[in-house]
Scaffold this active site. Structure first.
Site, PDB file in Angstrom:
ATOM      1  N   GLY A  64       0.855  -1.175   0.171  1.00  0.00           N
ATOM      2  CA  GLY A  64       0.213   0.004   0.128  1.00  0.00           C
ATOM      3  C   GLY A  64       0.860   1.242  -0.138  1.00  0.00           C
ATOM      4  O   GLY A  64       2.161   1.122  -0.298  1.00  0.00           O
ATOM      5  N   ARG A  79       2.055   3.062   2.419  1.00  0.00           N
ATOM      6  CA  ARG A  79       3.167   3.154   3.232  1.00  0.00           C
ATOM      7  C   ARG A  79       4.541   2.394   2.404  1.00  0.00           C
ATOM      8  O   ARG A  79       5.686   2.590   2.591  1.00  0.00           O
ATOM      9  CB  ARG A  79       2.960   2.682   4.565  1.00  0.00           C
ATOM     10  CG  ARG A  79       4.217   2.834   5.404  1.00  0.00           C
ATOM     11  CD  ARG A  79       3.953   2.408   7.097  1.00  0.00           C
ATOM     12  NE  ARG A  79       4.894   2.657   7.894  1.00  0.00           N
ATOM     13  CZ  ARG A  79       6.252   2.000   8.053  1.00  0.00           C
ATOM     14  NH1 ARG A  79       6.197   0.966   7.381  1.00  0.00           N
ATOM     15  NH2 ARG A  79       6.962   2.269   9.201  1.00  0.00           N
ATOM     16  N   CYS A  80       4.069   1.090   2.078  1.00  0.00           N
ATOM     17  CA  CYS A  80       5.053   0.270   1.241  1.00  0.00           C
ATOM     18  C   CYS A  80       5.712   1.096   0.103  1.00  0.00           C
ATOM     19  O   CYS A  80       6.928   0.880  -0.374  1.00  0.00           O
ATOM     20  CB  CYS A  80       4.489  -0.736   0.926  1.00  0.00           C
ATOM     21  SG  CYS A  80       3.802  -2.146   1.935  1.00  0.00           S
ATOM     22  N   MET A  81       5.063   2.077  -0.458  1.00  0.00           N
ATOM     23  CA  MET A  81       5.361   2.791  -1.896  1.00  0.00           C
ATOM     24  C   MET A  81       6.236   3.895  -1.457  1.00  0.00           C
ATOM     25  O   MET A  81       6.584   4.646  -2.454  1.00  0.00           O
ATOM     26  CB  MET A  81       4.381   3.046  -2.547  1.00  0.00           C
ATOM     27  CG  MET A  81       3.509   1.926  -3.255  1.00  0.00           C
ATOM     28  SD  MET A  81       2.344   2.386  -4.513  1.00  0.00           S
ATOM     29  CE  MET A  81       1.304   3.504  -3.591  1.00  0.00           C
TER      30      MET A  81
END
Length: 410
Positions: free
Chosen positions: A399, A401-403
């Site tokens: 999501g 945050r991961c990106m």
């Protein structure tokens, strides 16, 4: 070139996001094929044009809210100061791709050496096809079998998850030994940035963990909760050994950190990292996937601190709410359940990263638009929710945050 200012500073999950690192998905996504997608950690093959539009919308929201967006490929290119550094990066990639072991090495090295820096960085990210070297003599049986497998160097389709290869803690950095072979080369880019980029190599940022450390860690498991506390997931991708070593390095340094909170989560793909099941959205509010809490709310949580002899001491806790209140000196906290804790919506929205929010200021988060139940619940808790499109981005199992890799928070 990126402006010379404070390069790295993150002491909170929720402080105003001043500068962030992204990677716009590129041709590496189009180099996913049915025979390699599972090994490269994808369940499906995204449609790149739509994926790029969605990523551009994500970047536009960040810029509109006053965040400076820095792109990974640009930092790597700016780190290639001369032919010697360029050759060092090529050699490291070939070695970690095992391409120094066969007869085609010389031709592959010559081909990569011939590329200007911008094209070289793109090629290392998107992968090198056997047909790229059609004008070179084929010396190895495998070189002649392009239909068997078309790549000399595999693409790096997970690069748009910039969170994982490294993490800023305080004014230092962890550079990670990635858990899977599909992603190990990603942290090489940060090794070169910290060694050669003009705005990073001169600032002597401490490196709390290096990618040569033998045990795996990934940035999605690291949450900088405050100036004193870092939470780290013991997960499918991050080992207990790496956490203990990081705790020793971080807590033993001359800074404000006093505790590392290790949180064990189930080791399965759906949960992957701590930030896929737990994120901080405000000073006293957190998203959570209820399934990690176990029976009667019992979990394995460990507080790591240094004693007077600089040895790591470990104390076990079992309740997440109580441990957060203890570590962060809060009288009360709110755990906001992904999908409202519903037996259908909760696992559906967690699969699509409903718990993976990116806070850009206290109580302001970016989320995927597809997680409607979770987003409505966050709003009810007083959180400002900024939704971004996610039909194709979500196929990579990560999501907002991961990106994103925060470089500076106020």
């Amino acid at each position: 070139m990126e402006k010379t200012r404070k390069s790295l500073h993150v002491t909170t999950e929720i402080g105003k996001l001043e500068r962030v690192l992204l990677h716009r998905p590129g041709k590496e996504i189009e180099h996913l094929i049915p025979s390699n997608m599972e090994r490269l950690l994808f369940d499906d093959i995204p449609f790149l044009p739509t994926m790029q539009k969605e990523h551009d919308a994500f970047a536009a929201v960040l810029k509109e809210r006053g965040t400076e967006v820095v792109y990974l490929e640009k930092l790597v290119e700016e780190s290639l100061l001369d032919e010697v550094v360029k050759g060092e990066l090529i050699e490291a990639f070939l070695k970690e791709s095992k391409n120094h072991l066969h007869k085609g090495y010389k031709a592959l090295r010559e081909y990569l050496d011939s590329l200007p820096p911008t094209e070289l960085v793109k090629k290392l990210m998107e992968g090198v096809l056997k047909k790229d070297l059609d004008h070179y003599q084929k010396l190895h049986l495998d070189d002649l079998l392009s239909a068997h497998y078309p790549f000399y160097i595999d693409p790096l389709p997970n690069l748009y998850f910039t969170r994982d290869a490294a993490a800023v803690i305080g004014e230092g950095l962890t550079i990670h030994k990635m858990s899977t072979s599909a992603r190990k080369r990603e942290s090489l880019f940060w090794e070169f940035i910290m060694k050669y980029h003009p705005n990073y190599c001169i600032n002597h940022h401490p490196q709390w963990l290096q990618r040569t450390y033998p045990f795996a860690m990934e940035g999605g498991d690291i949450l900088v909760l405050s100036e004193e506390v870092v939470a780290i997931g013991v997960s499918e991708r991050t080992s207990a050994r790496a956490i203990e070593q990081l705790a020793h390095n971080l807590l033993g340094a001359d800074n404000s950190y006093k505790k590392v909170m290790a949180v064990e989560i189930p080791k399965k793909r759906a949960f992957m990292h701590l930030d896929t099941v737990f994120t901080m959205v405000d000073q006293d509010k957190f998203t959570i996937h209820p399934e990690i809490e176990g029976l009667n709310g019992q979990m394995n949580i460990f507080l790591l601190e240094l004693d007077s002899e600089n040895e790591v001491q470990i104390a076990r806790r079992t309740n997440l709410s109580e441990t957060l209140k203890e570590a962060l000196y809060l009288p009360e906290i709110a755990l906001i359940p992904c999908g409202g804790g519903d037996s259908i919506f909760s696992p559906r929205e967690q699969w699509n990263d409903g718990s993976n929010t990116l806070a850009i200021a206290p109580g302001v988060v970016i989320t995927y638009d597809r997680n409607q139940v979770t987003n409505e619940l966050l709003t009810e808790y007083g959180i400002e929710v900024i939704e971004v499109p996610s039909a194709e981005l979500s196929r990579g199992r990560g999501g907002p945050r991961c990106m994103s890799m925060p470089l500076v928070r106020s």
